[in-house]
Each structure stands twice: as structure tokens, then as C-alpha cells.
Design an enzyme around this catalytic site. Sequence first.
Site, PDB file in Angstrom:
ATOM      1  CB  CYS A 221      -0.952   0.100   1.194  1.00 23.29           C
ATOM      2  SG  CYS A 221      -2.064  -1.288   1.354  1.00 23.29           S
TER       3      CYS A 221
ATOM      4  NE  ARG B  53       4.601   1.540  -0.130  1.00 24.17           N
ATOM      5  CZ  ARG B  53       5.628   1.204   0.629  1.00 24.17           C
ATOM      6  NH1 ARG B  53       6.845   1.372   0.180  1.00 24.17           N
ATOM      7  NH2 ARG B  53       5.451   0.703   1.825  1.00 24.17           N
TER       8      ARG B  53
ATOM      9  CD1 TRP C  58      -0.475  -6.188  -3.381  1.00 21.60           C
ATOM     10  CD2 TRP C  58      -0.560  -6.795  -1.222  1.00 21.60           C
ATOM     11  NE1 TRP C  58      -0.120  -7.516  -3.301  1.00 21.60           N
ATOM     12  CE2 TRP C  58      -0.163  -7.918  -1.990  1.00 21.60           C
ATOM     13  CE3 TRP C  58      -0.681  -6.942   0.160  1.00 21.60           C
ATOM     14  CZ2 TRP C  58       0.110  -9.158  -1.424  1.00 21.60           C
ATOM     15  CZ3 TRP C  58      -0.401  -8.175   0.720  1.00 21.60           C
ATOM     16  CH2 TRP C  58      -0.011  -9.269  -0.071  1.00 21.60           C
TER      17      TRP C  58
ATOM     18  CG  ASN D  13       1.691   0.624   4.147  1.00 18.83           C
ATOM     19  OD1 ASN D  13       1.390  -0.541   3.895  1.00 18.83           O
ATOM     20  ND2 ASN D  13       2.930   1.065   4.071  1.00 18.83           N
ATOM     21  N   GLY D  14      -0.269  -1.224   6.345  1.00 16.69           N
ATOM     22  CA  GLY D  14       0.145  -2.107   7.442  1.00 16.69           C
ATOM     23  C   GLY D  14      -0.988  -3.055   7.786  1.00 16.69           C
TER      24      GLY D  14
ATOM     25  CD  GLU E  63      16.028 -13.470  -9.334  1.00 13.20           C
ATOM     26  OE1 GLU E  63      15.502 -13.977  -8.331  1.00 13.20           O
ATOM     27  OE2 GLU E  63      15.726 -12.334  -9.748  1.00 13.20           O
TER      28      GLU E  63
ATOM     29  CE  LYS F  67      12.634 -11.378 -11.086  1.00  7.75           C
ATOM     30  NZ  LYS F  67      13.388 -10.928  -9.949  1.00  7.75           N
TER      31      LYS F  67
ATOM     32  CD  GLU G 214       8.923 -11.564  -9.605  1.00 13.98           C
ATOM     33  OE1 GLU G 214       8.363 -11.175  -8.578  1.00 13.98           O
ATOM     34  OE2 GLU G 214      10.144 -11.459  -9.777  1.00 13.98           O
TER      35      GLU G 214
ATOM     36  CG  HIS H 261      17.640 -37.459  -7.306  1.00 10.73           C
ATOM     37  ND1 HIS H 261      17.990 -38.745  -7.006  1.00 10.73           N
ATOM     38  CD2 HIS H 261      18.797 -36.801  -7.558  1.00 10.73           C
ATOM     39  CE1 HIS H 261      19.306 -38.870  -7.039  1.00 10.73           C
ATOM     40  NE2 HIS H 261      19.821 -37.696  -7.376  1.00 10.73           N
TER      41      HIS H 261
ATOM     42  CE  LYS I 161      11.303  -2.792  -6.572  1.00  9.03           C
ATOM     43  NZ  LYS I 161      11.578  -4.115  -7.142  1.00  9.03           N
TER      44      LYS I 161
END
Length: 605
Positions: A2, A27, A79, A105-106, A478, A482, A485, A501, A600
Site C-alpha cells: 500500500c 506498492r 494491496w 498501510n500495514g 531466480e 522472474k 511472477e 530424482h 514491491k
Amino acid sequence: MCGIIAYFGNRKAVPVLIDGLKKLEYRGYDSAGICLLNEGVPAEQGLLYVAKVKGRVSELEKIIPSSEVSKIGIAHTRWATHGEPSEVNAHPHFDCKKEIAVVHNGIIENYGALKEILENEGHKFASKTDSEVVSHLIEKFYQGNLEEAVVKALKLVEGTFGLAIMCKGEKKIVVARRGSPIVLGIGENENIIASDAVAVLPYTKKVIYLKDNEMVVLTENNYSIKNFNGQEVEKIIDEIKWSASEIEKKGYKHFMLKEIFEQPNAIENTLRGRIDNDSKIKLTVDIDLKSIKRVIIVACGTSWHSALIGKYLIEKIAKISVEVDYASEFRYRNPIIGAGDLLMVISQSGETADVLAALREGKNKGAKTLGIINVVGSTVAREVDSGIYLHAGPEIGVASTKAFSCQVTALLLFAIFFAQHKGEKVDKELISEIAFLPGKVDEVLHESDKILEIAKKFKDAQDFIYLGRGINFPVALEGALKLKEISYIHAEGYPAAEMKHGPIALIDEKMPVLFLATKDNTYSKILSNMEEVRARGGQVIAVVNEAGNDINNLTKNVIVVPKCREEITPIINTIPLQLLAYHIANLKGIDVDKPKNLAKSVTVE
Ligand code: F6R
């Protein structure tokens, strides 16, 4: 997550708030809202103008009439945590009389208990959010002084918050922080509050970062900073080093693409002034490294992948044992850590809630703490014993790219620095090769069009496997992260030898398998793994630094990167994987900078 912004000044608030929200959209971007204190009427009668939408800030912008000339307002981009994205759950939230407006925010952890008490007292809630309890709590304590009511309300609140609050009848904005970042931008006859300095940068470079349990009260041409006991707090005014143009796209279609292409420059900035003429690494690490017996690195997501690479580098170069943990797991497993341990935390934003919790856990147990951080003045930066800044410049794209390559560069520098402090011999060739790193990254970027052609072939795949070995295993992780997402294609990373395996069961003609096959002592084994994939009809993509017949006979999908020492390969090899993910997502028409469900800066646990 947020973004919140508040403006009190001498220009129209709407453009400042909307522009700020757009900069904070990384955010969170599932809904947005604004509240203005209407002027042109005496403050005592000041009315609140409110607009909210489900969706992006651009949708909010469309519905605000240009006749809104107020110079005081608060706004929010969300968010969702509690309550689905919808207009009613969008901020600001209000009290029963719609006179007190709150953006938050939180997470209010005890919102359930507080809501029950308030409902029993007759408060009617409009939304499903945790945040709405704050406006009703303030209403409960309000007796004509907003600041006092906020302080009383916050004494009852458990959890994290960055809050901006206004009320009808008082010409002020009250802002409070606990666990969610808040920065105050001090301008000429105007003051701006935001969750991130990027939103205040177009107006001023003079900023004050709030600490936990501090609040700001904005009034006409004035601000005051207090603790929650009402005492004034002396604060240092910092200067933002980034320029406003650094947070623009500069002709690139997406921030992510711009940031991928900025990597040579960003790495150069991480290296600047840190290698002297005698091949000594210069870092301002105020920790007695000789007393350190063990290193533990904690991080999340992409930063966790650089931590894994850091383990290889520090163990190999500085010859000291390194453990790596997810920050989110570390705190809850009652970790054995204390004096003699160095807890390293890696965080681009410096605000990730899980990382902060892990850092505090390690500190409380007596470990020394070292941060690898990009955002100057962030909470992690302020709480660690010592830090290494990346100087990568602002990273706006939700998918981390340049921060990753700069984190690995910083870890490489730190590994050598540590070794030199311990008196370990470090190969001078390695140190001199680091200087060529920006140029080599630039060479890989020239392969972008070839990578685009490979992306066209595989954009419709449902699944992907990424394989690498040793120091390149985290690169495989990574690359897979990438891709998933930003393209929503399911992707997994494995150490190449693990394929047989289990994951080999997934291989068929529909499955692309990307191999990190730059030459090292496991190269021949990787070739065998490729043969195994081909034998089962799988499609191979290979990142190599020597394209010989051995590879060309196995696949046409070859990405050639420059040769370099093994310690440097993770940085070089990550670049084509970033480009592959970017091109695939872009070909699929996805908004690469704002992929669904992500934000983010993850400031909730
Ligand atoms: C992935 C990504 C995230 C972050 C993670 C940690 O592209 O950006 O996985 O790496 O949320 O964030 P920081 O480094 O800010 O602590």
C-alpha cells in the site's frame, strides 16, 4: 505494501496526490482513493471530498472533477490484505459520521477484538478491512482535537501502521508510523508525506524519515514531529541523493526493461571507490570481522537468491561457514544465534517486514548485524550495526533486476573484504576481473533481440524448468521466479543433478528446460543432463559461454554470454534470464511493472 501520500501546501492537492500515487503504485494497485479537505469555507465547516475506485490510480484520476481546488488532502493505493479489492474496501475509511478520514498501510492485528468492542458501542462498519477500526477508534476518543484522539486510539492498536488522518473542522493532517515507512518531504510553503521518498522527490529533496512511534502534524506552512506521548522530537533533515529523472521511464516501455538495461551503470555504482590500486577492497564495515565465527544471511525472494550466491562466495573466498535462511522462517524457528555470529540481511527496499523481524531477532540475541541495502534511510539501513549500500538507484519495476545483480556484486566485494581481513589469500586476477563486470553485462544486453526470438518460441508454454549447478543453482531459482511472477507461467528451478530424482517425470515435448551451462567443472555433467532431457523429447534452452558442437547438436536455442571467472558467472548468467522473462511477459501483453497480486515492498508479515 500500500502507498499513502498526504499534501498540505500552496498548490492544488489533486495533481500532487495523483502523481504521488502513481509513483507509489508499485506498492499495491488493486484499488485507490483520495480525500480532500475542502477550502473556500471556514476550517470549522471544512467538508471532506472523497473518491474511491476498484482498480488503478488512472481510474481514480478520471473521476475527480477539475473543480477540486483543495490544497490539503490524503490518498492511498491498496494491496489488499483484509477484504477483497473493491470500492468499499478502498481507503480512505471513515467514522460513522463520515467526518474522520484515514488511509492506512500495514496490518491492525487486533482489529477483530477492537471491531467487536466498537460494534457493541454502536459503531457501524462499512468495509471488511482491518483499517476501518482506526477511524472508528479515533471517533470514539475525538473531543475537538484530532491529534489527541489519534494518540489515544493508537495506544489500543496492535500491529503495524503508516497512517494519514484528516477530519472535518480541523485544518491539519496527522500522520503516524509504527512498522510501515513514512517520509516527510519539506518544501517551500508545502509539506508532503509519503510511504516512499520517490513520491516527494518532484517537490523537494529535503526529507525526514520517521521512526516507529513517531507522528507528524502538518498545519499551514508548518510541521511538528512528536512521539506518542506528545513530546516534540528533534529530527535530522536528510537530502535525497536520487534525481527526479531517475524515477522516469526514459523512453523504455517498462521500468523493468529500463532497469535491466541500467545494470552496467548500476553495477559500476556499486563498485565505485571500493577497490583501491593495491587490489584492497574498501568498505565501511564497522564490525570486528576477526571475531566472527559464522555468518547467517536472511532475506526474501530475489534477495534470498542473492543470499544463496553469497554463501558460495563467502565460503569459497573468505573460508568461513555461511548459513542462509528465509527471513520469514528464521524468526519463528527460535534460531541459535548470538555473539560470534554475523547476521547479514539483504533487502533492496530495506522495509520488508519479514527481514526486519529477522534482523531484530538476531540483534536481540547478540549477533552483529550487517545490511546490504539499496534504499538509503530505510528502516533496515537504520537498524543494522553496519551496512553496504548498493547505490543501484531507485528500482520501480515490481520484479527485481538491477538490485539483484548489484546485491551479488556487493556480496562478492564483501567476500573478498572479509578474506583480506582474515588474512586469506585472494586471487588478484579475480579482483581485476571485477572491473570488467559492467562491460560484460553490457555485452549480454546486446543479445536482447536473440533472446526475444527464443521468447517467441516458448511464450505459450505452461511450465518451465530451470537447471543450474553450484553457484549457478540460485541463478536457476531466480530465472524461474522472474518468469513466474511476470508471465504467470509455472516455473521451477533445481540443481541440475536433482532432475533425475523427480522432476524428470515432467519432461515431455511441451516442457522447455533452460540450462545454465557456462563452463566450469560440472560442465560435462550438465551436458549429460541435457541429453537426458532431449531423450525424453524436452526442449532445451542453453545459456553458455562457449558455443561448441556439443551444445549446438543438442539445441538451436543457445544464448551465448561472455566468458568470465566462475565467481562472476551468476551476475552474467542472470541477465539473459531477466530478458527472457521480460520478453515472454511482454509478448503475452502483461503489465510487466504491475503483475497481478504482487507488490514491491512487502511491509506485512
Ligand atoms: C522478486 C522480488 C521479491 C523481493 C522480495 C524481497 O522480483 O522483487 O521477491 O526480492 O520481496 O524484497 P526486498 O529485497 O526489498 O527485501
